[in-house]
Design a protein around this motif. Structure first.
Motif, PDB file in Angstrom:
ATOM      1  N   ALA A   5      -3.448   3.635  -4.584  1.00 26.01           N
ATOM      2  CA  ALA A   5      -4.112   3.364  -3.309  1.00 26.01           C
ATOM      3  C   ALA A   5      -5.344   4.246  -3.132  1.00 26.01           C
ATOM      4  O   ALA A   5      -6.399   3.780  -2.683  1.00 26.01           O
ATOM      5  CB  ALA A   5      -3.135   3.580  -2.156  1.00 26.01           C
ATOM      6  N   ASP A   6      -5.240   5.519  -3.485  1.00 25.68           N
ATOM      7  CA  ASP A   6      -6.370   6.427  -3.320  1.00 25.68           C
ATOM      8  C   ASP A   6      -7.481   6.123  -4.324  1.00 25.68           C
ATOM      9  O   ASP A   6      -8.673   6.250  -4.005  1.00 25.68           O
ATOM     10  CB  ASP A   6      -5.904   7.878  -3.453  1.00 25.68           C
ATOM     11  N   MET A   7      -7.112   5.729  -5.541  1.00 23.02           N
ATOM     12  CA  MET A   7      -8.141   5.326  -6.510  1.00 23.02           C
ATOM     13  C   MET A   7      -8.877   4.083  -6.028  1.00 23.02           C
ATOM     14  O   MET A   7     -10.100   3.979  -6.172  1.00 23.02           O
ATOM     15  CB  MET A   7      -7.515   5.083  -7.880  1.00 23.02           C
ATOM     16  N   ALA A   8      -8.138   3.136  -5.446  1.00 25.36           N
ATOM     17  CA  ALA A   8      -8.773   1.928  -4.927  1.00 25.36           C
ATOM     18  C   ALA A   8      -9.719   2.259  -3.777  1.00 25.36           C
ATOM     19  O   ALA A   8     -10.821   1.708  -3.683  1.00 25.36           O
ATOM     20  CB  ALA A   8      -7.707   0.933  -4.474  1.00 25.36           C
ATOM     21  N   SER A   9      -9.304   3.167  -2.894  1.00 24.46           N
ATOM     22  CA  SER A   9     -10.166   3.588  -1.783  1.00 24.46           C
ATOM     23  C   SER A   9     -11.470   4.187  -2.307  1.00 24.46           C
ATOM     24  O   SER A   9     -12.567   3.869  -1.817  1.00 24.46           O
ATOM     25  CB  SER A   9      -9.445   4.625  -0.916  1.00 24.46           C
ATOM     26  N   LEU A  37      -9.728  -4.887   2.418  1.00 23.69           N
ATOM     27  CA  LEU A  37      -8.845  -3.982   1.688  1.00 23.69           C
ATOM     28  C   LEU A  37      -9.135  -2.533   2.046  1.00 23.69           C
ATOM     29  O   LEU A  37      -8.206  -1.742   2.260  1.00 23.69           O
ATOM     30  CB  LEU A  37      -9.010  -4.203   0.182  1.00 23.69           C
ATOM     31  N   LEU A  38     -10.414  -2.174   2.126  1.00 26.89           N
ATOM     32  CA  LEU A  38     -10.755  -0.794   2.468  1.00 26.89           C
ATOM     33  C   LEU A  38     -10.241  -0.438   3.860  1.00 26.89           C
ATOM     34  O   LEU A  38      -9.716   0.668   4.070  1.00 26.89           O
ATOM     35  CB  LEU A  38     -12.271  -0.595   2.394  1.00 26.89           C
ATOM     36  N   TYR A  39     -10.365  -1.362   4.798  1.00 31.11           N
ATOM     37  CA  TYR A  39      -9.851  -1.112   6.145  1.00 31.11           C
ATOM     38  C   TYR A  39      -8.348  -0.840   6.117  1.00 31.11           C
ATOM     39  O   TYR A  39      -7.858   0.121   6.723  1.00 31.11           O
ATOM     40  CB  TYR A  39     -10.153  -2.316   7.039  1.00 31.11           C
ATOM     41  N   ALA A  40      -7.611  -1.654   5.374  1.00 32.01           N
ATOM     42  CA  ALA A  40      -6.158  -1.460   5.285  1.00 32.01           C
ATOM     43  C   ALA A  40      -5.819  -0.131   4.623  1.00 32.01           C
ATOM     44  O   ALA A  40      -4.911   0.586   5.061  1.00 32.01           O
ATOM     45  CB  ALA A  40      -5.531  -2.618   4.505  1.00 32.01           C
ATOM     46  N   LEU A  41      -6.548   0.225   3.579  1.00 30.25           N
ATOM     47  CA  LEU A  41      -6.298   1.489   2.885  1.00 30.25           C
ATOM     48  C   LEU A  41      -6.623   2.690   3.771  1.00 30.25           C
ATOM     49  O   LEU A  41      -5.925   3.708   3.734  1.00 30.25           O
ATOM     50  CB  LEU A  41      -7.112   1.553   1.594  1.00 30.25           C
ATOM     51  N   LEU A  42      -7.666   2.562   4.590  1.00 25.06           N
ATOM     52  CA  LEU A  42      -8.017   3.658   5.491  1.00 25.06           C
ATOM     53  C   LEU A  42      -6.942   3.879   6.547  1.00 25.06           C
ATOM     54  O   LEU A  42      -6.706   5.013   6.977  1.00 25.06           O
ATOM     55  CB  LEU A  42      -9.368   3.383   6.153  1.00 25.06           C
ATOM     56  N   ILE A  91       0.842  -1.198   0.000  1.00 28.90           N
ATOM     57  CA  ILE A  91       0.000   0.000   0.000  1.00 28.90           C
ATOM     58  C   ILE A  91       0.878   1.249   0.000  1.00 28.90           C
ATOM     59  O   ILE A  91       0.599   2.218  -0.709  1.00 28.90           O
ATOM     60  CB  ILE A  91      -0.957  -0.006   1.208  1.00 28.90           C
ATOM     61  N   GLY A  92       1.934   1.227   0.805  1.00 33.27           N
ATOM     62  CA  GLY A  92       2.844   2.371   0.822  1.00 33.27           C
ATOM     63  C   GLY A  92       3.422   2.661  -0.550  1.00 33.27           C
ATOM     64  O   GLY A  92       3.485   3.816  -0.988  1.00 33.27           O
ATOM     65  N   HIS A  93       3.829   1.622  -1.263  1.00 32.07           N
ATOM     66  CA  HIS A  93       4.368   1.815  -2.608  1.00 32.07           C
ATOM     67  C   HIS A  93       3.272   2.251  -3.584  1.00 32.07           C
ATOM     68  O   HIS A  93       3.532   3.033  -4.503  1.00 32.07           O
ATOM     69  CB  HIS A  93       5.029   0.535  -3.100  1.00 32.07           C
ATOM     70  N   ALA A  94       2.039   1.750  -3.384  1.00 33.66           N
ATOM     71  CA  ALA A  94       0.931   2.123  -4.271  1.00 33.66           C
ATOM     72  C   ALA A  94       0.615   3.613  -4.188  1.00 33.66           C
ATOM     73  O   ALA A  94       0.068   4.191  -5.136  1.00 33.66           O
ATOM     74  CB  ALA A  94      -0.313   1.304  -3.928  1.00 33.66           C
ATOM     75  N   LEU A  95       0.959   4.239  -3.059  1.00 33.92           N
ATOM     76  CA  LEU A  95       0.756   5.686  -2.921  1.00 33.92           C
ATOM     77  C   LEU A  95       1.645   6.477  -3.874  1.00 33.92           C
ATOM     78  O   LEU A  95       1.416   7.672  -4.103  1.00 33.92           O
ATOM     79  CB  LEU A  95       1.039   6.121  -1.484  1.00 33.92           C
ATOM     80  N   MET A  96       2.666   5.821  -4.432  1.00 30.10           N
ATOM     81  CA  MET A  96       3.581   6.483  -5.361  1.00 30.10           C
ATOM     82  C   MET A  96       3.414   5.988  -6.796  1.00 30.10           C
ATOM     83  O   MET A  96       4.227   6.292  -7.653  1.00 30.10           O
ATOM     84  CB  MET A  96       5.031   6.253  -4.907  1.00 30.10           C
TER      85      MET A  96
END
Length: 412
Positions: free
Chosen positions: A226-230, A286-291, A47-52
């Motif tokens: 990550a934000d698009m997935a959220s 997944l949503l919980y982890a992204l939040l 998730i951290g990498h997906a933010l980039m």
């Protein structure tokens, strides 16, 4: 001020910056997850990498669009993209490699796409009627403003200046486009407008990163994976949870169809398949982890929250305008209050004293009406038609004087 962009392999500082607050925000989702909801170390790092990470295929199209400084050439290139989208890539004589790559991808559906499930998911969305729109507005959209890092992109693009009503109307129009029967066929309106939104996201990534005030190191890439997935999970997971809480019966099979519908829409949007949930439980987890990865609320949360709260006051009404506007505002606040709690209301700049009176009144009524509908021959189809009619009327109330369309920024 110099640009402060981090290398794409870095993990931005916002990632889990205040997990205690994020856990409190995500608590309603956590309670619906079976088993241990905490992300594994591997998932957390991903998730951290997906933010980039952005959307390489569409980002390449925008890079091609701007590799010539002439505005006229950009308009001509934009017309090529539009022609490929509306009529197919084979209508272009010599399409550039970036358009070939993009449309070779989206023109070939993944093997997992099931047309029957897409139609069923669309029908469930239509049957949700105004309850579904209320959940999307007052829970998914309003609650999402607690994620301050996502808000920074909205602020940077001037969304506050465009107004809450316009943002809401355009999002509603796109949702209606995507939830029509057959709307996600190759030349369907949902398919084409989703690619338009994807294009706009790539323009935003390019534009915001050129702003010296933006810091990838702090906030990640604008409109990242990550934000698009959220956001995509708000249209599926939050939609399903919220409509059920408000008394609309949605079976497990119907919920699976809605998840499938938005899995495909997310794929069209450019979200990597690893972030596209197959089931409701997977989506909640997944949503919980992204939040947990989101930055806590800040002043932008209050700005956007108040703007959306006051949006009903700007609508035109045929009669009793002040009374109807205040009722709609109070109804929305009470629904938001149920899901975000007192502290969330404060963080969003909303009246924390507001009790959740509307859900208490609406849930039994919705349950009885929808249950009765299912017992009558042809009742579900009538409910779908009536629900879609109510949704279209709502869109017309938001766009009283013109036909809604996806906002397309001027290429200059």
């Amino acid at each position: 001020m110099p640009h402060r962009h981090a290398p794409p392999t870095d993990i931005p500082r916002r990632h889990g910056i205040d997990r205690e607050r994020s856990r409190a925000i995500a608590a309603p989702i956590r309670r619906t997850i079976q088993g241990d909801p905490e992300p594994t170390p591997e998932c957390w790092q991903a998730i951290g990498h997906a933010l980039m990470q952005g959307d390489t295929r569409m980002d390449d199209v925008v890079a091609w669009l701007y590799d010539d400084a002439t505005a006229q050439n950009r308009r001509q290139k934009r017309a090529l993209f539009q022609a490929a989208l509306d009529n197919g890539l084979d209508t272009l004589e010599q399409p550039p490699p970036c358009l070939r790559t993009l449309f070779a991808h989206v023109d070939h559906r993944p093997a997992w796409v099931d047309d029957a499930l897409l139609e069923r998911g669309a029908r469930v969305s239509q049957r949700s009627s105004m309850t579904g729109l209320h959940i999307l507005r007052d829970v998914a959209l309003m609650g999402g403003y607690q994620a301050s890092a996502i808000n920074k992109t909205l602020v940077a693009t001037g969304s506050l200046k465009r107004g809450a009503q316009r943002r809401l109307a355009e999002t509603t129009a796109w949702w209606l486009d995507c939830t029509g029967i057959g709307a996600l066929d190759r030349f369907g309106v949902g398919f084409r407008n989703t690619l338009q939104v994807r294009f706009i996201h790539a323009l935003i990534r390019r534009s915001v990163q050129q702003d010296s005030a933006w810091s990838n190191r702090d906030w990640g890439l604008p409109v990242n994976q990550a934000d698009m997935a959220s956001t995509q999970l708000g249209f599926s997971v939050i939609f399903l949870l919220g409509t059920r809480v408000l008394g609309v019966p949605i079976s497990g099979a119907d919920g699976h169809a809605v998840m499938h519908l938005w899995r495909f829409i997310g794929w069209l949007m450019g979200v990597d398949e690893r972030w596209l949930a197959k089931s409701e439980q997977d989506g909640r987890r997944l949503l919980y982890a992204l939040l947990l990865s989101q930055a806590p609320p800040d002043e932008s949360s209050r700005q956007l929250g108040r703007a959306l709260m006051n949006e009903p006051l700007a609508r035109p009404y045929p009669n009793l305008a002040k009374l109807r506007a205040r009722y709609i505002q109070a109804r929305a606040n009470s629904l938001t209050r149920l899901f975000v709690g007192r502290r969330g209301m404060h963080d969003l700049g909303l009246p924390a004293w507001m009790p959740p009176w509307y859900p208490v009144l609406a849930a039994p009524r919705n349950f009885m009406c929808h249950t009765a509908t299912r017992l009558l021959p042809g009742g579900l189809r009538r409910a779908e038609r009536a629900g879609r009619h109510a949704q279209l009327n709502q869109l017309q109330a938001l766009f009283p004087d013109r036909t809604p369309r996806i906002h397309r920024p001027v290429l200059s």
